[in-house]
Write an enzyme that holds these catalytic residues in place. Sequence first.
Site, short mmCIF file in Angstrom:
data_model
loop_
_atom_site.label_atom_id
_atom_site.label_comp_id
_atom_site.label_asym_id
_atom_site.label_seq_id
_atom_site.Cartn_x
_atom_site.Cartn_y
_atom_site.Cartn_z
N LYS A 66 -15.31 16.02 35.28
CA LYS A 66 -15.26 15.39 33.95
C LYS A 66 -14.30 16.13 33.02
O LYS A 66 -13.78 15.55 32.07
CB LYS A 66 -16.68 15.34 33.35
CG LYS A 66 -17.61 14.42 34.13
CD LYS A 66 -19.07 14.54 33.69
CE LYS A 66 -19.95 13.64 34.55
NZ LYS A 66 -21.39 13.85 34.37
N TYR A 244 -25.25 19.96 29.83
CA TYR A 244 -26.30 18.98 29.50
C TYR A 244 -27.28 19.55 28.49
O TYR A 244 -26.87 20.21 27.55
CB TYR A 244 -27.03 18.50 30.77
CG TYR A 244 -26.08 18.17 31.87
CD1 TYR A 244 -25.13 17.16 31.70
CD2 TYR A 244 -26.09 18.85 33.07
CE1 TYR A 244 -24.23 16.85 32.70
CE2 TYR A 244 -25.19 18.55 34.08
CZ TYR A 244 -24.27 17.54 33.88
OH TYR A 244 -23.39 17.24 34.86
N VAL A 262 -23.65 19.20 39.58
CA VAL A 262 -24.86 19.28 40.42
C VAL A 262 -24.56 19.71 41.84
O VAL A 262 -25.47 20.02 42.60
CB VAL A 262 -25.67 17.96 40.46
CG1 VAL A 262 -26.41 17.71 39.17
CG2 VAL A 262 -24.82 16.79 40.85
N1 GLU Z 1 -22.53 12.44 40.61
C1 GLU Z 1 -23.50 13.01 39.72
C2 GLU Z 1 -24.16 11.89 38.97
O1 GLU Z 1 -23.48 11.12 38.38
C3 GLU Z 1 -22.86 13.99 38.79
C4 GLU Z 1 -23.84 14.71 37.95
C5 GLU Z 1 -23.52 16.16 37.75
O2 GLU Z 1 -22.73 16.78 38.45
O3 GLU Z 1 -24.10 16.73 36.84
O4 GLU Z 1 -25.36 11.72 38.99
#
Ligand code: GLU
Length: 308
Positions: A66, A244, A262
């Site tokens: 991102k 987050y 994640v």
């Molecule tokens: N592919 C994961 C999702 O969209 C990414 C989330 C993350 O890395 O925090 O749920």
Amino acid sequence: MNIDAVLKDIYTQVQPLLAQGKVADYIPALANIDASTFGMAVTLNTGEFFGVGDYQNAFSIQSISKVFSFTLALRAYRQDLYQRVGREPSGDPFNSLVQLEYEAGIPRNPFINAGAIVVCDSLITHYANNQLNAFEQTLSFIRACCHDDSINFDQSVFESEMQYGYLNIALANLMKSFNNLDNDVDQVIKNYFQQCAVEMNCQQLSRAMLYLADHGSDPITGREFINGSQAKRINSLMLTCGHYDASGDFAFRVGLPGKSGVGGGIVAVIPGKMAIAVYSPALNKSGNSLAGTKALELFTTMTGLSIF
Ligand code: GLU
């Protein structure tokens, strides 16, 4: 300062933590990863490199992607981007639907899933008449930041995400219903999951993030990717929104702009000096690498290097 010695010390200190977290299991392709893996890499703005443990193990960068897609969107749309995505911490989990409904389909920031989905949509529109599609542009940007054309995405992780992507698809549909997506939900979601499935190792990630440690330019080649003001904004958002609902805790403990995924990776930037990447797939309750967060906290404590 002996960075090699600091990294070795951190490696030893985090070993007991590796068993404490939980590997992401929302898709089968990530659920079987060895939780005992730990790697950390530091690339200085001079190009000097230091690594410890499994720093050459490739992993799914997930939400770290991102940062790259937001960089491209900010470069393309500048201030206008903020009409569609905010710049405040969410205080909510990365995939929360609730806040998005209250706030009329405008995601709080580009680093929660909804925000990154809007960013993908904006890139699809921006590159619509280009030979490379938005995901290919993002991948090519990551390769350019890293100076490594071998970087690619993992097809099985991508397919697994598509198969189990109910919540992200719901986020995209909700935003579409609020007129905050220009393109088809399917196309946007595909782009989003492709970028999440990009694979990199700690060495590559620490190299790729250097532009944020030098006002938007690669300090080694001098190539400008974005301007200094844009680099400042991205770093600020990484500090306030990069983890987050645990963003405040990360800023408190580590004192650096950072972004987690994640997949177990975390990147952090020390402006003017270096970029750091750490990988350990066992996560804490907020979905951030447990040992990785501790390793970065130890790094800034032991070296005295933080932005404060
Ligand atoms: N592919 C994961 C999702 O969209 C990414 C989330 C993350 O890395 O925090 O749920």
